[in-house]
Write an enzyme that holds these catalytic residues in place. Structure first.
Site, mmCIF file in Angstrom:
data_model
loop_
_atom_site.group_PDB
_atom_site.id
_atom_site.type_symbol
_atom_site.label_atom_id
_atom_site.label_comp_id
_atom_site.label_asym_id
_atom_site.label_seq_id
_atom_site.Cartn_x
_atom_site.Cartn_y
_atom_site.Cartn_z
ATOM 1 N N GLU A 123 -8.641 -12.548 -1.558
ATOM 2 C CA GLU A 123 -8.438 -12.021 -2.916
ATOM 3 C C GLU A 123 -7.485 -12.901 -3.735
ATOM 4 O OE1 GLU A 123 -9.226 -7.363 -1.661
ATOM 5 O OE2 GLU A 123 -7.291 -7.918 -2.513
ATOM 6 N N ASN A 127 -7.356 4.023 -11.257
ATOM 7 C CA ASN A 127 -6.151 4.297 -10.467
ATOM 8 C C ASN A 127 -5.042 3.246 -10.617
ATOM 9 O OD1 ASN A 127 -7.384 2.383 -8.958
ATOM 10 N ND2 ASN A 127 -7.403 3.524 -7.038
ATOM 11 N N ARG A 183 0.735 4.880 -8.182
ATOM 12 C CA ARG A 183 -0.433 5.674 -8.602
ATOM 13 C C ARG A 183 -0.038 7.100 -8.998
ATOM 14 N NH1 ARG A 183 -4.435 3.159 -4.061
ATOM 15 N NH2 ARG A 183 -5.432 1.553 -5.344
ATOM 16 N N ARG A 211 0.830 -1.210 0.000
ATOM 17 C CA ARG A 211 0.000 0.000 0.000
ATOM 18 C C ARG A 211 0.865 1.261 0.000
ATOM 19 N NH1 ARG A 211 -5.335 -1.010 0.367
ATOM 20 N NH2 ARG A 211 -5.959 0.905 1.409
ATOM 21 N N THR A 241 -5.377 6.245 -2.820
ATOM 22 C CA THR A 241 -6.394 5.889 -3.831
ATOM 23 C C THR A 241 -6.532 6.993 -4.882
ATOM 24 O OG1 THR A 241 -7.624 4.721 -2.117
ATOM 25 C CG2 THR A 241 -8.827 5.245 -4.128
HETATM 26 P P1 CMP Z 1 -9.074 -0.314 -4.991
HETATM 27 O O1 CMP Z 1 -7.817 -0.327 -4.200
HETATM 28 O O2 CMP Z 1 -9.174 -1.270 -6.117
HETATM 29 O O3 CMP Z 1 -10.316 -0.579 -4.005
HETATM 30 C C1 CMP Z 1 -11.583 -0.012 -4.192
HETATM 31 C C2 CMP Z 1 -11.647 0.859 -5.390
HETATM 32 O O4 CMP Z 1 -12.766 1.701 -5.469
HETATM 33 C C3 CMP Z 1 -10.486 1.823 -5.356
HETATM 34 O O5 CMP Z 1 -9.282 1.153 -5.568
HETATM 35 C C4 CMP Z 1 -10.892 2.824 -6.426
HETATM 36 O O6 CMP Z 1 -10.527 2.411 -7.721
HETATM 37 C C5 CMP Z 1 -12.396 2.796 -6.300
HETATM 38 N N1 CMP Z 1 -12.868 4.036 -5.697
HETATM 39 C C6 CMP Z 1 -12.645 4.474 -4.463
HETATM 40 N N2 CMP Z 1 -13.230 5.672 -4.277
HETATM 41 C C7 CMP Z 1 -13.841 5.983 -5.435
HETATM 42 C C8 CMP Z 1 -14.615 7.082 -5.878
HETATM 43 N N3 CMP Z 1 -14.895 8.108 -5.061
HETATM 44 N N4 CMP Z 1 -15.085 7.063 -7.143
HETATM 45 C C9 CMP Z 1 -14.824 6.014 -7.948
HETATM 46 N N5 CMP Z 1 -14.087 4.935 -7.589
HETATM 47 C C10 CMP Z 1 -13.597 4.931 -6.354
#
Ligand code: CMP
Length: 138
Positions: A127, A113, A103, A86, A92
């Site tokens: 997972e 992302n 990222r 992470r 994110t």
């Molecule tokens: P990930 O680590 O794959 O886990 C959940 C995913 O939700 C995250 O990465 C993002 O790609 C997606 N995500 C989180 N917040 C948002 C948001 N506000 N709008 C769209 N996608 C989101």
């Protein structure tokens, strides 16, 4: 603290031809690749994978994006893998991600992302099983 995590190189990064650069960043950070494949998630499979987010407003968009093209799930091993990975991928939202993170370099937005990383040891096991069930990852 566990030593396994699941990474996914997401469809946006696959489409931009960034698989190789992202894998290089992962291995240069000291992760060992224990399993790797390319697949296109079905809607059902993506909905199951992101079930924890099913009440979130972005769930539909997330499932649609994750099924929009091929992705590359990778089972990784390193001491303290979940937290270490992470750190490597960054926040994110790429606008909040630190310099030198995956990222920051390759993600376009919060939704697209570039990479996923498990958020706990428990979810890492779930997972990894999602993509590599029945395979012995040596
Ligand atoms: P990930 O680590 O794959 O886990 C959940 C995913 O939700 C995250 O990465 C993002 O790609 C997606 N995500 C989180 N917040 C948002 C948001 N506000 N709008 C769209 N996608 C989101």
């Amino acid at each position: 603290m566990g030593n396994k995590t699941l990474a996914i190189i997401k469809p946006d990064a696959v489409k931009r031809n960034n698989i190789g650069q992202i894998i290089a960043m992962i291995t240069e950070a000291g992760f060992k690749i224990k399993g790797l494949r390319m697949t296109r998630l079905s809607k059902e499979s993506a909905m199951k994978f992101y079930e924890v987010h099913k009440e979130r407003p972005f769930y539909g968009e997330l499932v649609e994006f994750m099924t929009s093209g091929n992705c590359v799930p990778i089972a990784l091993e390193k001491e303290n893998a979940v937290a270490e990975f992470r750190k490597l991928i960054g926040a994110t939202d790429p606008a909040q991600a630190e310099e030198g993170t995956i990222r920051k370099k390759y993600a376009a937005s919060k939704a697209e992302n570039a990479v996923h990383g498990s958020d706990s040891d428990e979810n890492a096991s779930i997972e990894i099983a999602h993509f590599f069930a029945g395979e012995s990852l040596l």
